[in-house]
Design an enzyme around this catalytic site. Sequence first.
Site, PDB file in Angstrom:
ATOM      1  N   ASN A 164       0.855  -1.187   0.000  1.00 46.13           N
ATOM      2  CA  ASN A 164       0.000   0.000   0.000  1.00 46.13           C
ATOM      3  C   ASN A 164       0.896   1.246   0.000  1.00 46.13           C
ATOM      4  OD1 ASN A 164      -1.349   2.292   1.200  1.00 46.13           O
ATOM      5  ND2 ASN A 164      -3.039   0.942   1.705  1.00 46.13           N
TER       6      ASN A 164
ATOM      7  N   ASP B 259      -0.106   4.516  -0.007  1.00 45.00           N
ATOM      8  CA  ASP B 259      -0.789   5.751   0.407  1.00 45.00           C
ATOM      9  C   ASP B 259       0.153   6.750   1.087  1.00 45.00           C
ATOM     10  OD1 ASP B 259      -3.178   4.684  -0.461  1.00 45.00           O
ATOM     11  OD2 ASP B 259      -3.890   4.146   1.536  1.00 45.00           O
ATOM     12  N   HIS B 260       1.048   6.224   1.936  1.00 51.73           N
ATOM     13  CA  HIS B 260       1.835   7.158   2.742  1.00 51.73           C
ATOM     14  C   HIS B 260       2.993   7.802   1.992  1.00 51.73           C
ATOM     15  CE1 HIS B 260      -0.878   6.850   5.856  1.00 51.73           C
ATOM     16  NE2 HIS B 260      -0.645   5.588   6.128  1.00 51.73           N
TER      17      HIS B 260
ATOM     18  N   ARG C  80       4.191  18.808   1.587  1.00 55.07           N
ATOM     19  CA  ARG C  80       4.805  20.005   1.018  1.00 55.07           C
ATOM     20  C   ARG C  80       4.091  20.479  -0.241  1.00 55.07           C
ATOM     21  NH1 ARG C  80       9.973  21.158   3.253  1.00 55.07           N
ATOM     22  NH2 ARG C  80      10.098  22.836   1.758  1.00 55.07           N
TER      23      ARG C  80
ATOM     24  N   HIS D  20      -5.691   3.772  -1.480  1.00 54.37           N
ATOM     25  CA  HIS D  20      -7.015   4.064  -0.935  1.00 54.37           C
ATOM     26  C   HIS D  20      -7.379   5.486  -1.330  1.00 54.37           C
ATOM     27  CE1 HIS D  20      -9.668   4.042   2.993  1.00 54.37           C
ATOM     28  NE2 HIS D  20     -10.331   4.455   1.933  1.00 54.37           N
TER      29      HIS D  20
ATOM     30  N   ARG E 146      -9.511   8.060  -0.587  1.00 55.67           N
ATOM     31  CA  ARG E 146     -10.465   8.395   0.474  1.00 55.67           C
ATOM     32  C   ARG E 146     -11.384   9.518   0.009  1.00 55.67           C
ATOM     33  NH1 ARG E 146      -8.887   6.330   5.786  1.00 55.67           N
ATOM     34  NH2 ARG E 146     -10.545   7.652   6.542  1.00 55.67           N
TER      35      ARG E 146
ATOM     36  N   ARG F  46      -7.162  12.669   1.316  1.00 58.53           N
ATOM     37  CA  ARG F  46      -6.066  13.156   2.170  1.00 58.53           C
ATOM     38  C   ARG F  46      -4.687  12.643   1.731  1.00 58.53           C
ATOM     39  NH1 ARG F  46      -7.129   9.659   7.619  1.00 58.53           N
ATOM     40  NH2 ARG F  46      -9.135  10.678   7.484  1.00 58.53           N
TER      41      ARG F  46
ATOM     42  N   GLU G  26      -8.688   0.594  -2.873  1.00 55.39           N
ATOM     43  CA  GLU G  26      -9.481   0.564  -1.632  1.00 55.39           C
ATOM     44  C   GLU G  26     -10.424   1.744  -1.652  1.00 55.39           C
ATOM     45  OE1 GLU G  26      -7.555   0.732   2.173  1.00 55.39           O
ATOM     46  OE2 GLU G  26      -6.365  -1.014   1.636  1.00 55.39           O
TER      47      GLU G  26
ATOM     48  N   THR H 208      -6.765   5.960  10.303  1.00 57.51           N
ATOM     49  CA  THR H 208      -6.687   4.934   9.263  1.00 57.51           C
ATOM     50  C   THR H 208      -7.938   4.082   9.401  1.00 57.51           C
ATOM     51  OG1 THR H 208      -5.359   3.092   8.388  1.00 57.51           O
ATOM     52  CG2 THR H 208      -5.314   3.402  10.766  1.00 57.51           C
ATOM     53  N   THR H 209      -8.129   3.129   8.491  1.00 60.23           N
ATOM     54  CA  THR H 209      -9.344   2.317   8.535  1.00 60.23           C
ATOM     55  C   THR H 209      -9.456   1.604   9.879  1.00 60.23           C
ATOM     56  OG1 THR H 209      -8.886   1.915   6.210  1.00 60.23           O
ATOM     57  CG2 THR H 209     -10.669   0.643   7.191  1.00 60.23           C
TER      58      THR H 209
ATOM     59  N   GLU I 176     -10.697  -9.843   2.776  1.00 57.53           N
ATOM     60  CA  GLU I 176      -9.472  -9.416   3.458  1.00 57.53           C
ATOM     61  C   GLU I 176      -9.780  -9.408   4.940  1.00 57.53           C
ATOM     62  OE1 GLU I 176      -7.335  -5.925   2.077  1.00 57.53           O
ATOM     63  OE2 GLU I 176      -6.372  -5.736   4.046  1.00 57.53           O
TER      64      GLU I 176
ATOM     65  N   HIS J 113      -3.709  -5.034   7.819  1.00 61.90           N
ATOM     66  CA  HIS J 113      -3.843  -3.921   8.747  1.00 61.90           C
ATOM     67  C   HIS J 113      -2.955  -4.113   9.961  1.00 61.90           C
ATOM     68  CE1 HIS J 113      -5.355  -0.319  10.565  1.00 61.90           C
ATOM     69  NE2 HIS J 113      -5.795  -0.033   9.372  1.00 61.90           N
TER      70      HIS J 113
HETATM   71  N1  PXP Z   1      -5.779  -3.326   4.315  1.00 60.74           N
HETATM   72  C1  PXP Z   1      -6.736  -2.369   4.402  1.00 60.74           C
HETATM   73  C2  PXP Z   1      -8.116  -2.724   4.006  1.00 60.74           C
HETATM   74  C3  PXP Z   1      -6.417  -1.071   4.851  1.00 60.74           C
HETATM   75  O1  PXP Z   1      -7.375  -0.130   4.931  1.00 60.74           O
HETATM   76  C4  PXP Z   1      -5.081  -0.772   5.168  1.00 60.74           C
HETATM   77  C5  PXP Z   1      -4.716   0.621   5.596  1.00 60.74           C
HETATM   78  O2  PXP Z   1      -4.890   1.484   4.544  1.00 60.74           O
HETATM   79  C6  PXP Z   1      -4.126  -1.796   5.048  1.00 60.74           C
HETATM   80  C7  PXP Z   1      -4.504  -3.063   4.640  1.00 60.74           C
HETATM   81  C8  PXP Z   1      -2.687  -1.564   5.358  1.00 60.74           C
HETATM   82  O3  PXP Z   1      -2.557  -1.319   6.720  1.00 60.74           O
HETATM   83  P1  PXP Z   1      -1.154  -0.839   7.279  1.00 60.74           P
HETATM   84  O4  PXP Z   1      -0.879   0.503   6.673  1.00 60.74           O
HETATM   85  O5  PXP Z   1      -1.364  -0.800   8.762  1.00 60.74           O
HETATM   86  O6  PXP Z   1      -0.155  -1.870   6.851  1.00 60.74           O
END
Ligand code: PXP
Length: 236
Positions: A6, A8-9, A17, A42, A44, A48, A69, A99-100, A150, A190
């Site tokens: 993932n 996202d971060h 920035r 994801h 959202r 964000r 996602e 987070t979720t 999942e 997660h």
């Molecule tokens: N699976 C789902 C459905 C999630 O929402 C997330 C967080 O975005 C993750 C996995 C990944 O979680 P983590 O960032 O804690 O590894």
Amino acid sequence: MRLAVNIDHIATLRNARGEQEPDPVAAALLAEKCGAAGIVCHLREDRRHIKDHDLARLRQAVTTKLDLEMAMTAELQQIALKTRPELITLVPEKREELTTEGGFDIARHYEVLAAYLKPFNAEGIEVSLFIEPDKRAIDLAARAGADIVELHTGAYAEKLPDEEKALELKRIREAAVYAKSLGLKVVAGHGLNYINIAPFREIREIEEVSIGHAIIARAVMTGLEEAVREMLRIIQ
Ligand code: PXP
């Protein structure tokens, strides 16, 4: 066991920035190059981290499997059907959460969900539901038209006394066996990290893990040394 990363971060950091770097698409390509079986992002409702243009570029660039996602909204349904990721993962989404938090409550949304999934089933876009490791949720997921479940590992990943952790793991293992017996593919995710992932290697029914935060956090620390040295080489 396969790994879906993932990213996202990477976007969270870029957005801090408001500039172009680091680029989540470049990160996705690096993850694929290193053997990731899929890329997860994801989109959202508040955008964000991942933005619409990231999703469009990811769709162009990702060659393994793109997992979008998303929350169960009409807007996201349209975007997903237009973007055509290999799969979508439906997650519950609250604006105020970091987070979720927790799995999708299928029982509560069953009728709406079953109708929501139909166009994805018809278009051949796989559907994954992010749920608690619980038999009833698995039954409903299968009946609603999901291809994949999942299993939410957030409770397992929390700081827990050993006995409670073992119980959570048992719940996840039993749920995985049950879901697989119904013909569902099983993924887990997660809060998984470099330490708590170990027992998952023994759960054969779990085909894939979806990991974000731990990998991006580790990438920052393992990459920082080279980044500092490189800057020093330039200025000295
Ligand atoms: N699976 C789902 C459905 C999630 O929402 C997330 C967080 O975005 C993750 C996995 C990944 O979680 P983590 O960032 O804690 O590894």
